[in-house]
Design a protein around this motif. Structure first.
Motif, mmCIF file in Angstrom:
data_model
loop_
_atom_site.group_PDB
_atom_site.id
_atom_site.type_symbol
_atom_site.label_atom_id
_atom_site.label_comp_id
_atom_site.label_asym_id
_atom_site.label_seq_id
_atom_site.Cartn_x
_atom_site.Cartn_y
_atom_site.Cartn_z
ATOM 1 N N TYR A 1 0.850 -1.190 0.000
ATOM 2 C CA TYR A 1 0.000 0.000 0.000
ATOM 3 C C TYR A 1 0.884 1.238 0.000
ATOM 4 O O TYR A 1 1.916 1.291 0.694
ATOM 5 C CB TYR A 1 -0.910 0.021 1.237
ATOM 6 C CG TYR A 1 -1.966 -1.051 1.227
ATOM 7 C CD1 TYR A 1 -3.269 -0.776 0.805
ATOM 8 C CD2 TYR A 1 -1.663 -2.353 1.629
ATOM 9 C CE1 TYR A 1 -4.238 -1.764 0.795
ATOM 10 C CE2 TYR A 1 -2.638 -3.346 1.617
ATOM 11 C CZ TYR A 1 -3.916 -3.046 1.194
ATOM 12 O OH TYR A 1 -4.876 -4.035 1.177
ATOM 13 N N GLU A 2 0.477 2.243 -0.773
ATOM 14 C CA GLU A 2 1.249 3.477 -0.834
ATOM 15 C C GLU A 2 0.983 4.304 0.413
ATOM 16 O O GLU A 2 -0.168 4.554 0.779
ATOM 17 C CB GLU A 2 0.877 4.270 -2.087
ATOM 18 C CG GLU A 2 1.767 5.476 -2.318
ATOM 19 C CD GLU A 2 1.499 6.150 -3.650
ATOM 20 O OE1 GLU A 2 2.361 6.910 -4.112
ATOM 21 O OE2 GLU A 2 0.420 5.909 -4.238
ATOM 22 N N ILE A 3 2.059 4.747 1.057
ATOM 23 C CA ILE A 3 1.925 5.581 2.255
ATOM 24 C C ILE A 3 2.888 6.753 2.112
ATOM 25 O O ILE A 3 4.087 6.558 1.952
ATOM 26 C CB ILE A 3 2.243 4.790 3.546
ATOM 27 C CG1 ILE A 3 3.551 4.015 3.396
ATOM 28 C CG2 ILE A 3 1.112 3.835 3.899
ATOM 29 C CD1 ILE A 3 4.063 3.425 4.674
ATOM 30 N N GLY A 4 2.389 7.947 2.151
ATOM 31 C CA GLY A 4 3.267 9.084 1.983
ATOM 32 C C GLY A 4 3.885 9.096 0.601
ATOM 33 O O GLY A 4 3.427 8.424 -0.329
ATOM 34 N N MET A 5 4.948 9.869 0.442
ATOM 35 C CA MET A 5 5.613 10.017 -0.843
ATOM 36 C C MET A 5 6.680 8.943 -1.017
ATOM 37 O O MET A 5 7.586 8.826 -0.189
ATOM 38 C CB MET A 5 6.261 11.405 -0.925
ATOM 39 C CG MET A 5 6.959 11.695 -2.244
ATOM 40 S SD MET A 5 7.735 13.329 -2.270
ATOM 41 C CE MET A 5 9.142 13.032 -1.183
ATOM 42 N N ASP A 6 6.529 8.115 -2.070
ATOM 43 C CA ASP A 6 7.555 7.137 -2.448
ATOM 44 C C ASP A 6 7.743 6.018 -1.431
ATOM 45 O O ASP A 6 8.784 5.350 -1.440
ATOM 46 C CB ASP A 6 8.922 7.814 -2.673
ATOM 47 C CG ASP A 6 8.869 8.930 -3.703
ATOM 48 O OD1 ASP A 6 7.976 8.883 -4.558
ATOM 49 O OD2 ASP A 6 9.707 9.842 -3.637
ATOM 50 N N HIS A 7 6.800 5.791 -0.554
ATOM 51 C CA HIS A 7 6.927 4.730 0.448
ATOM 52 C C HIS A 7 5.728 3.783 0.363
ATOM 53 O O HIS A 7 4.594 4.209 0.117
ATOM 54 C CB HIS A 7 7.034 5.311 1.858
ATOM 55 C CG HIS A 7 8.412 5.826 2.167
ATOM 56 N ND1 HIS A 7 8.956 6.898 1.523
ATOM 57 C CD2 HIS A 7 9.347 5.399 3.049
ATOM 58 C CE1 HIS A 7 10.175 7.122 1.992
ATOM 59 N NE2 HIS A 7 10.427 6.223 2.913
ATOM 60 N N PHE A 8 6.009 2.511 0.618
ATOM 61 C CA PHE A 8 5.002 1.457 0.521
ATOM 62 C C PHE A 8 5.181 0.504 1.698
ATOM 63 O O PHE A 8 6.291 0.318 2.199
ATOM 64 C CB PHE A 8 5.151 0.686 -0.798
ATOM 65 C CG PHE A 8 4.972 1.536 -2.025
ATOM 66 C CD1 PHE A 8 3.766 1.551 -2.701
ATOM 67 C CD2 PHE A 8 6.003 2.340 -2.487
ATOM 68 C CE1 PHE A 8 3.601 2.339 -3.821
ATOM 69 C CE2 PHE A 8 5.846 3.135 -3.610
ATOM 70 C CZ PHE A 8 4.640 3.138 -4.274
#
Length: 454
Positions: free
Chosen positions: A284-291
């Motif tokens: 899942y995408e969380i914040g910018m550029d983090h999963f």
């Protein structure tokens, strides 16, 4: 994604690990005294309620990775370890003397450089020395960055025994040609080995850092790296854009030519296709550029609206006070920032004079604090609001006017008292934050000082 949007919004811009960003710190209002005052204020307000965070910079590397933008010292002389550990502990003792009350540590992160350059014994000495002067918060997160080529099982076990439960491995890319260009030869087997060791020992969160936009990298390379990564299924991932800033980092990023670095359309395609593959694999995408996987604390923090971002990147736990120890470390008291001496000899010299080794910083004014909250909201939750009067600032109407074009392009939605970034707009969150960056607007840089946003 429309390639015309990439061309339109691919401009140089900050990554917003702070606001104001470092090039826009007002050093005329900063002093060691003002910094210490802000630390005491923040510590008094927050120590018992939430604790503090420590970022410890361990700058030594045995070889130079040419993609790296960190402050580091390349050496194979391991006799540098002990004097550096002693210096960091001396700096910590100066902060403890300033704070007077025993600090409660909620978060420790060992970064670099290469933390696993240091021997097990020296890392134990460092952490035990830090914890001897502090209490540990009931819910705490201790983490470190491990180099897959030199992280040993002994490193992992020793740090686990000291309370570390999260480790991050720098992977970057598995293509041998790309690895050669960035001077980071690192086969999959090495990453697999250290990942499995961490799981066997009991680490609760394992992270891999992947980079797109590296020299000679093609779309197939990115997808292959993600395929290899999902064989190991780390709990969280950073999948971020290579920051090509050779004018700042000098020869370190001149091991290849500018034309060897993927540009606009190819770079964005690498991100979009890579992101699609990660989402299809259960991230899942969380914040910018983090999963992150659904079970990971970072995902849960994102869902609960408690995700935080600072000079350590995204964190699942927020503390108002973050003290940076070691050469070049940046501290954040919420009300101010301070950076330590970058040169190790200068760092040592300050400590020998019993001085906190800060050499520059910024004290936030009231407007800075409001803008900072908006940028953090956008970076951590993809939305921000001015429904509360404390979140309003006089230039907001002009900011909203500037964002109208992005709304027309489908990157965000503006309602009467809120901005929400759309799915399409998540790739452009840095551009959206730039509309709030009043200091950047007031003083456009004459030369390029930031990496490109795309």
């Amino acid at each position: 994604m429309s390639m015309s949007l990439v061309q339109k919004y691919n401009v140089a811009g900050p990554r917003y690990t702070s606001y104001p960003t470092v090039p826009y710190w007002d050093e005329s209002t900063f002093s060691s005294v003002s910094w210490q005052d802000s630390v005491l204020r923040s510590f008094t307000e927050s120590n018992r309620a939430e604790g503090i965070s420590l970022y410890i910079h361990l700058p030594f590397c045995e070889s130079l990775c040419t993609f790296c933008g960190c402050h580091k010292k390349v050496t194979k002389r391991h006799e540098v370890e002990q004097p550096y550990i002693q210096a960091v502990l001396k700096e910590w003792s100066l902060y403890c003397a300033l704070l007077k009350e025993k600090p409660v540590i909620r978060e420790i992160h060992l970064g670099g450089g290469t933390p696993t350059f240091f021997s097990v014994e020296h890392l134990q000495q460092l952490i035990q020395g830090i914890l001897a002067s502090a209490d540990i918060a009931g819910t705490h997160e201790f983490s470190f960055e491990g180099h897959p080529n030199n992280t040993t099982r002994e490193h992992l076990q020793a740090l686990y025994d000291l309370g570390f439960r999260r480790v991050s491995y720098g992977v970057q890319d598995y293509n041998p040609d790309v690895q050669k260009a960035i001077h980071r030869i690192q086969p999959f087997e090495n990453v697999e080995r250290v990942t499995q060791w961490a799981r066997e020992i009991g680490y609760e969160s394992i992270s891999h850092d992947l980079v797109f936009g590296l020299p000679f990298q093609q779309l197939d390379d990115v997808l292959h790296t993600i395929e290899q990564t999902t064989r190991l299924m780390p709990d969280r991932l950073a999948f971020y854009s290579y920051a090509h800033v050779p004018w700042i980092k000098g020869n370190g990023q001149r091991g290849f030519k500018d034309q060897d670095v993927p540009k606009d359309d190819l770079k964005r395609q690498c991100y979009e296709e890579g992101k699609k593959k990660l989402l299809s694999c259960g991230y899942y995408e969380i914040g910018m550029d983090h999963f992150a996987l659904k079970e990971d604390a970072m995902y849960q923090s994102f869902q609960q609206g408690t995700l935080h971002r600072n000079f350590m990147g995204y964190t699942a736990s927020r503390t108002q006070l973050m003290i940076g120890l070691g050469a070049s470390s940046i501290s954040d008291s919420w009300y101010g920032f301070a950076q330590n001496e970058k040169n190790i000899d200068d760092y040592y010299a300050r400590l020998e004079r019993n001085e906190l080794p800060v050499f520059k910083g910024h004290v936030l004014n009231q407007e800075d604090l409001i803008i900072r909250r908006h940028i953090l909201n956008l970076m951590c939750g993809f939305k921000t609001s001015w429904q509360e009067s404390a979140m309003y600032f006089s230039e907001l109407p002009q900011v909203l006017e500037q964002l109208q074009e992005m709304q027309q392009d489908g990157l965000l939605e503006i309602t009467e008292q809120q901005i929400c970034v759309t799915e399409k707009g998540k790739a452009f969150v840095r551009n959206i934050c730039m509309a709030f960056d009043l200091r950047l607007k007031c003083r456009k840089p004459d030369n390029q000082i930031f990496s490109m946003t795309i």
